[in-house]
Design an enzyme around this catalytic site. Structure first.
Site, PDB file in Angstrom:
ATOM      1  N   GLU A  45       0.906  -1.258  -0.179  1.00 35.60           N
ATOM      2  CA  GLU A  45      -0.132   0.035  -0.040  1.00 35.60           C
ATOM      3  C   GLU A  45       0.808   1.244  -0.065  1.00 35.60           C
ATOM      4  O   GLU A  45       1.843   1.230   1.029  1.00 35.60           O
ATOM      5  CB  GLU A  45      -0.878  -0.034   1.331  1.00 35.60           C
ATOM      6  CG  GLU A  45      -1.828   1.179   1.355  1.00 35.60           C
ATOM      7  CD  GLU A  45      -2.895   1.285   2.449  1.00 35.60           C
ATOM      8  OE1 GLU A  45      -2.654   0.550   3.281  1.00 35.60           O
ATOM      9  OE2 GLU A  45      -3.314   2.399   2.511  1.00 35.60           O
ATOM     10  N   ARG A 269       5.325 -12.539   9.487  1.00 35.82           N
ATOM     11  CA  ARG A 269       6.071 -11.646   9.330  1.00 35.82           C
ATOM     12  C   ARG A 269       7.357 -11.561   9.784  1.00 35.82           C
ATOM     13  O   ARG A 269       7.655 -12.009  10.931  1.00 35.82           O
ATOM     14  CB  ARG A 269       5.339 -10.409   9.512  1.00 35.82           C
ATOM     15  CG  ARG A 269       4.970 -10.110  10.844  1.00 35.82           C
ATOM     16  CD  ARG A 269       3.494  -9.160  10.834  1.00 35.82           C
ATOM     17  NE  ARG A 269       4.117  -7.843  10.383  1.00 35.82           N
ATOM     18  CZ  ARG A 269       3.533  -7.052   9.677  1.00 35.82           C
ATOM     19  NH1 ARG A 269       2.469  -7.421   9.090  1.00 35.82           N
ATOM     20  NH2 ARG A 269       3.864  -5.836   9.365  1.00 35.82           N
ATOM     21  N   LYS A 279       4.733   0.568   9.070  1.00 38.45           N
ATOM     22  CA  LYS A 279       4.685   1.749   8.596  1.00 38.45           C
ATOM     23  C   LYS A 279       4.008   3.118   9.219  1.00 38.45           C
ATOM     24  O   LYS A 279       4.644   4.121   9.283  1.00 38.45           O
ATOM     25  CB  LYS A 279       4.025   1.771   7.194  1.00 38.45           C
ATOM     26  CG  LYS A 279       4.786   1.186   6.016  1.00 38.45           C
ATOM     27  CD  LYS A 279       4.267   1.308   4.623  1.00 38.45           C
ATOM     28  CE  LYS A 279       3.261  -0.150   4.629  1.00 38.45           C
ATOM     29  NZ  LYS A 279       2.583   0.035   3.389  1.00 38.45           N
TER      30      LYS A 279
HETATM   31  P1  ATP Z   1       2.987  -1.958   7.762  1.00 34.01           P
HETATM   32  O1  ATP Z   1       2.073  -2.951   9.008  1.00 34.01           O
HETATM   33  O2  ATP Z   1       4.256  -1.904   7.819  1.00 34.01           O
HETATM   34  O3  ATP Z   1       2.099  -0.997   7.559  1.00 34.01           O
HETATM   35  P2  ATP Z   1       1.846  -3.661   5.817  1.00 34.01           P
HETATM   36  O4  ATP Z   1       1.512  -5.283   5.801  1.00 34.01           O
HETATM   37  O5  ATP Z   1       0.572  -2.882   6.237  1.00 34.01           O
HETATM   38  O6  ATP Z   1       3.103  -3.424   6.582  1.00 34.01           O
HETATM   39  P3  ATP Z   1       1.836  -3.425   2.920  1.00 34.01           P
HETATM   40  O7  ATP Z   1       2.233  -2.306   2.045  1.00 34.01           O
HETATM   41  O8  ATP Z   1       0.292  -3.864   2.868  1.00 34.01           O
HETATM   42  O9  ATP Z   1       2.347  -3.239   4.396  1.00 34.01           O
HETATM   43  O10 ATP Z   1       2.629  -4.593   2.870  1.00 34.01           O
HETATM   44  C1  ATP Z   1       3.070  -5.106   1.482  1.00 34.01           C
HETATM   45  C2  ATP Z   1       3.463  -6.740   1.769  1.00 34.01           C
HETATM   46  O11 ATP Z   1       4.634  -6.808   2.451  1.00 34.01           O
HETATM   47  C3  ATP Z   1       2.348  -7.254   2.166  1.00 34.01           C
HETATM   48  O12 ATP Z   1       2.173  -8.633   1.474  1.00 34.01           O
HETATM   49  C4  ATP Z   1       2.609  -7.516   3.537  1.00 34.01           C
HETATM   50  O13 ATP Z   1       2.066  -8.889   4.020  1.00 34.01           O
HETATM   51  C5  ATP Z   1       4.375  -7.603   3.417  1.00 34.01           C
HETATM   52  N1  ATP Z   1       4.822  -7.386   4.747  1.00 34.01           N
HETATM   53  C6  ATP Z   1       4.558  -6.205   5.452  1.00 34.01           C
HETATM   54  N2  ATP Z   1       5.358  -6.195   6.705  1.00 34.01           N
HETATM   55  C7  ATP Z   1       6.016  -7.361   6.652  1.00 34.01           C
HETATM   56  C8  ATP Z   1       6.995  -7.786   7.450  1.00 34.01           C
HETATM   57  N3  ATP Z   1       7.299  -7.035   8.728  1.00 34.01           N
HETATM   58  N4  ATP Z   1       7.584  -9.077   7.199  1.00 34.01           N
HETATM   59  C9  ATP Z   1       7.318  -9.897   5.995  1.00 34.01           C
HETATM   60  N5  ATP Z   1       6.233  -9.181   5.063  1.00 34.01           N
HETATM   61  C10 ATP Z   1       5.770  -7.897   5.476  1.00 34.01           C
HETATM   62 MG    MG Z   2      -1.175  -3.250   4.992  1.00 32.35          MG
END
Ligand code: ATP
Ligand code: MG
Length: 577
Positions: A45, A269, A279
């Site tokens: 995102e 994760r 983020k």
């Molecule tokens: P955040 O919690 O930091 O906002 P998010 O999951 O909301 O992370 P996205 O932009 O939706 O961020 O993530 C893109 C991809 O990266 C998704 O498939 C998510 O599952 C993966 N991802 C995000 N954080 C991690 C992590 N700590 N370890 C592994 N994969 C991750």
């Molecule tokens: Mg997300």
């Protein structure tokens, strides 16, 4: 495609790390699922910069595609316009490229807004979606709890015709933000709350960074994600564990629509000690100026660690090392640092730099004489060759390498004691000059032994320590920034009751040394160039450098000093070679 994954012919497949997702893909291929296709996607995102956790997902998705001759898309999951923008989109593309990957297709969930709308219409027509007038608060009351089932919305039984009309008018902008939603009719009694008539569309008047004001209704993540995967022909939709409970809904939408149905697979994760990987929290740190920006070298963002001096190779190697598992765990950040050290040890040129200088004068060395001494650029890489380092009567050494009153076991420079200067001579301290008012040592006078030049046939005499130095007249003035963890606590969320997680920020995570001296060969170093400062660590030229006045970021120390601190060792300076 980057080299570590470039086994499109499958030859190197045996050396690829095995894990449960890879096994699923291998089995699917054996069974001829998806006509032998492997198509993954990385779906960020654009509401912030990518962090080290995202690198794990990137390496996994792009890695599988490369290994099995498949494809990997970059898809921006941009369904939440109020939090997203183009700066984030651009940074994400830059970071994925920097990691060494190129995507097969660049897509945006917003490209599918019309198709998603038509999917929603189909679900209304099938009688499994309805327009609901409950407010967010009311909806919460109807939803029930983990132990109690929810209740049906009073609007659940609207006719298909009325639902179609209301949904069309939602799109036209006839209703206020938050006043109506489109919901799926799934199961208000389901133990999985995600299935209790989840919202598919909401009315939000926000300008979208791509579609502008074209839309005032936006699909939710759950409605957009699976359908986007399906439209792109994704075969394996890999996401993190928190989406496990969303999988039944992912499947429900695709089954009702009867379209291509990718398989969602969840993995753990990445969590890192001393590090925040969210983020939302990183954004807060940027907005509240706890750090200098998303690319502050202390940040766990890819932009931050790149500026800090991390290499894509080190990061990919780290991602391979940590593996892919189904259970959540926390990785010691020392492992990430280890990957960087290992990589830089192989390729970073060695130079000498003095961070906290004290002047040494060689009283028997002719004034005005300069020798060009031969120094090895990288003992790990014979092809790196040698360079000339100027040597003269006045030098700088580290304050740490001199003690007027040496403690037991201190073998470096002290009155009456001898030490070897790297690539040069053995010197002996004969006199200490102090500031008459402060009593501080301002100059150390030494004699040098001309018979002991490094590499010469007479240089057989041994002393207990070798120290680094720079020639005062030739060295370049520099600034060096030393970094420590942004969070002193191993688990940043482990805060005293009532305290904010920000309370765990380490007030000493940045130390700026502004009176450093580095070898003159660094005059032409460019931002991003990486070096080993002998005996001190690995350093990277920062973009803040101005001409010959360089700024260096310490990327990582030579040894893991943090582990020692945690073990409760003394506060003595880190061991030196
Ligand atoms: P955040 O919690 O930091 O906002 P998010 O999951 O909301 O992370 P996205 O932009 O939706 O961020 O993530 C893109 C991809 O990266 C998704 O498939 C998510 O599952 C993966 N991802 C995000 N954080 C991690 C992590 N700590 N370890 C592994 N994969 C991750
Ligand atoms: Mg997300």
């Amino acid at each position: 495609m980057a080299e570590p994954n470039s086994n499109k012919d499958g030859v190197a497949a045996e050396s690829a790390p095995s894990h449960f997702i890879r096994n699923i893909v291998v089995d699917d291929l054996k069974q001829g699922k998806n006509h032998g296709r492997v198509h993954t996607r990385f779906p960020p995102e654009p509401n912030g910069y990518l962090h080290i956790g995202h690198a794990k997902s990137i390496c996994l998705n792009f890695g599988l595609a490369a290994e099995f001759g498949g494809k990997c898309n970059l898809r921006f999951d941009d369904t939440n316009p109020s939090k997203e923008n183009v700066e984030y989109v651009d940074s994400i593309k830059e970071d994925v490229r920097w990691l060494g990957f190129s995507w097969d297709g660049e897509y945006y969930a917003s490209d599918y807004f019309e198709q998603l709308y038509q999917f929603a219409v189909r679900l209304i027509e099938a009688g499994v979606a309805f327009v609901c007038d409950l407010s967010a608060d009311e909806m919460r009351q109807y939803r029930g709890t983990l132990t109690e089932p929810g209740r049906h919305s009073p609007f659940r039984d609207r006719s298909v015709a009325e639902n179609l009309d209301l949904f069309a008018r939602m799109r036209k902008g006839e209703f206020a933000d938050g006043s109506r939603t489109l919901r799926a009719k799934v199961d208000m009694a389901s133990p999985n709350i995600n299935l209790r008539d989840p919202v598919m569309y909401r009315v939000v008047r926000a300008t979208h960074h791509r579609t502008g004001d074209q839309w005032c209704i936006y699909p939710t993540y759950d409605f957009a994600h699976g359908q986007s995967d399906s439209l792109e022909g994704i075969t394996h939709s890999i996401c993190t564990l928190e989406f496990e409970d969303h999988r039944p809904l992912y499947d429900w939408y695709l089954d009702r629509l009867g379209v291509h149905h990718p398989q969602q697979i969840e993995f753990a994760r990445l969590n890192l000690t001393h590090t925040v990987l969210s983020k939302r929290k990183l954004l807060q740190m940027v907005q509240q100026k706890h750090v200098a920006g998303w690319d502050d070298p202390r940040m766990p963002t890819l932009a931050g660690i790149r500026r800090r001096g991390y290499t894509p190779e080190a990061l990919r190697n780290f991602c391979e090392r940590i593996g892919v598992a189904k259970g959540n765990s926390t990785v010691d950040i020392a492992m990430l640092e280890h990957s960087l050290r290992e990589d830089l040890n192989k390729r970073a040129p060695r130079v000498m730099a003095v961070l906290r200088p004290i002047k040494v004068v060689l009283v028997n060395y002719p004034a005005g004489q300069v020798e060009e001494l031969e120094a090895v650029n990288n003992p790990e890489d014979p092809t790196a060759g040698t360079r000339k380092v100027p040597f003269s009567r006045e030098l700088y050494i580290e304050q740490d390498d001199f003690r007027e009153e040496p403690p037991k076991g201190f073998f470096r420079l002290s009155p009456g004691n001898e030490v070897r200067l790297r690539y040069a001579y053995i010197i002996k301290c004969t006199e200490v000059v102090k500031d008459p008012t402060t009593g501080e040592v301002i100059e150390v006078r030494c004699t040098f032994d001309p018979e002991t030049k490094s590499g010469s046939s007479q240089s057989k005499r041994k002393v207990k320590a070798t120290i680094h130095w720079v020639s005062a007249a030739h060295a370049l003035a520099a600034e060096v920034r030393l970094y420590d963890h942004l969070f002193a606590a191993e688990d940043p969320d482990d805060v005293p009751e009532g305290a904010d997680w920000l309370a765990n920020m380490n007030p000493r995570s940045l130390e700026r040394l502004t009176t450093c001296h580095v070898e003159p060969c660094l005059a032409s170093a460019k931002a991003g160039d990486r070096y080993q400062f002998e005996r001190l660590g690995y350093f990277c030229v920062d973009a803040d450098s101005q001409g010959e006045r360089k700024v260096f970021n310490r990327s990582v120390t030579l040894r893991d000093t943090w582990a020692k601190v945690e073990r409760g060792a003394s506060n003595s300076p880190p061991a030196r070679r």
